[in-house]
Design a protein around this motif. Structure first.
Motif, PDB file in Angstrom:
ATOM      1  N   LYS A 116       1.211 -33.312   1.590  1.00 26.78           N
ATOM      2  CA  LYS A 116       2.561 -33.754   1.944  1.00 26.78           C
ATOM      3  C   LYS A 116       3.453 -32.583   2.334  1.00 26.78           C
ATOM      4  O   LYS A 116       4.190 -32.662   3.323  1.00 26.78           O
ATOM      5  CB  LYS A 116       3.194 -34.518   0.778  1.00 26.78           C
ATOM      6  CG  LYS A 116       4.623 -34.984   1.068  1.00 26.78           C
ATOM      7  CD  LYS A 116       5.203 -35.759  -0.115  1.00 26.78           C
ATOM      8  CE  LYS A 116       6.632 -36.218   0.183  1.00 26.78           C
ATOM      9  NZ  LYS A 116       7.226 -36.968  -0.959  1.00 26.78           N
ATOM     10  N   HIS A 117       3.397 -31.521   1.554  1.00 27.61           N
ATOM     11  CA  HIS A 117       4.317 -30.409   1.741  1.00 27.61           C
ATOM     12  C   HIS A 117       3.619 -29.159   2.286  1.00 27.61           C
ATOM     13  O   HIS A 117       2.493 -28.848   1.916  1.00 27.61           O
ATOM     14  CB  HIS A 117       4.977 -30.019   0.409  1.00 27.61           C
ATOM     15  CG  HIS A 117       5.827 -31.081  -0.184  1.00 27.61           C
ATOM     16  ND1 HIS A 117       5.508 -31.713  -1.375  1.00 27.61           N
ATOM     17  CD2 HIS A 117       6.997 -31.640   0.242  1.00 27.61           C
ATOM     18  CE1 HIS A 117       6.446 -32.597  -1.660  1.00 27.61           C
ATOM     19  NE2 HIS A 117       7.354 -32.584  -0.691  1.00 27.61           N
ATOM     20  N   PRO A 138       1.594 -27.786   5.980  1.00 26.13           N
ATOM     21  CA  PRO A 138       1.145 -28.879   5.107  1.00 26.13           C
ATOM     22  C   PRO A 138      -0.329 -29.234   5.233  1.00 26.13           C
ATOM     23  O   PRO A 138      -0.954 -29.632   4.242  1.00 26.13           O
ATOM     24  CB  PRO A 138       2.022 -30.057   5.552  1.00 26.13           C
ATOM     25  CG  PRO A 138       3.261 -29.432   6.079  1.00 26.13           C
ATOM     26  CD  PRO A 138       2.815 -28.160   6.751  1.00 26.13           C
ATOM     27  N   GLN A 179       8.219 -30.326   5.031  1.00 27.64           N
ATOM     28  CA  GLN A 179       7.288 -31.262   5.648  1.00 27.64           C
ATOM     29  C   GLN A 179       7.217 -30.973   7.140  1.00 27.64           C
ATOM     30  O   GLN A 179       7.972 -30.150   7.663  1.00 27.64           O
ATOM     31  CB  GLN A 179       7.724 -32.702   5.363  1.00 27.64           C
ATOM     32  CG  GLN A 179       7.707 -33.034   3.867  1.00 27.64           C
ATOM     33  CD  GLN A 179       8.153 -34.443   3.564  1.00 27.64           C
ATOM     34  OE1 GLN A 179       7.666 -35.409   4.150  1.00 27.64           O
ATOM     35  NE2 GLN A 179       9.097 -34.581   2.629  1.00 27.64           N
TER      36      GLN A 179
END
Length: 210
Positions: A116-117, A138, A179
């Motif tokens: 996600k990150h 990510p 993100q």
């Protein structure tokens, strides 16, 4: 919000092709904006898993038209980890563009999710008091199959720290998470796009017709 899209990757390929041809870059077919961005080149030969060939960008927001134009060449030709990409490699390349969004200060080095990150770490090297920093987009930890801690430890090494990685070192990290949107295209798909939209396939000096 602008999302990474096909036209942005086409523009990066256009920029690299124009470099090899010593020619002008065709105008982009996407709206301009201000975003942090990265350009990643990978190379796949004989059906192998694509291998990194260059990846450089900026964590600061900048004009994306000039940004993609600059970083498509910088990542292809001046990533110090690799020799410059040559024209003959084009048929084996894929390009990924990333636009970074949603920067957040994490509460600690564990406060982010794989897949996600993206993460930026900053810390002081306890051996010499040097400030060190590094980032992973990510998709990197997810592609490598890393846990949160494995990704952190790898990033500590990427930042240039050569000492023992202790919990004390990890806890000293200031972590920013973010993100991204991304779009990937292979050279063959780029050629097809150019044929369809411009009426002729790109011709590249130093690359034999296939």
């Amino acid at each position: 919000m602008v999302s990474a899209n096909k036209e942005m990757v086409v523009y990066c390929f256009d920029t690299l092709v124009a470099h090899f041809n010593a020619d002008q870059v065709p105008p982009p077919a996407f709206d301009d904006g201000q975003y942090p961005l990265f350009v990643t080149w990978k190379k796949a030969v004989n059906g192998e898993e694509p291998r990194l060939r260059g990846c450089i960008g900026t964590l600061e927001a900048r004009d994306i038209t000039n940004g993609f134009k600059d970083y498509s060449l910088t990542s292809a030709l001046r990533d110090r980890r690799f020799p410059p990409i040559q024209a003959k490699e084009l048929p084996f390349l894929q390009c990924t563009v990333s636009l970074l969004t949603n920067y957040e200060t994490a509460s600690d080095y564990l406060d982010w999710e794989v897949g996600k990150h993206g993460i930026i770490i900053e810390f002081t090297d306890p051996n010499n008091n040097r400030s060190r920093s590094a980032t992973y987009l990510p998709d990197v930890p997810a592609q490598e199959g890393w846990t949160v801690i494995e990704a952190i430890d790898s990033l500590i090494r990427k930042a240039g720290y050569n000492g023992t990685i202790t919990e004390l070192v990890r806890k000293s990290i200031q972590l920013t998470r973010y993100q991204s949107t991304l779009f990937t295209m292979h050279y063959g798909d780029y050629v097809s796009y150019v044929k369809t939209s411009r009426g002729a396939a790109p011709s590249v000096i130093g690359l034999k017709s296939r």
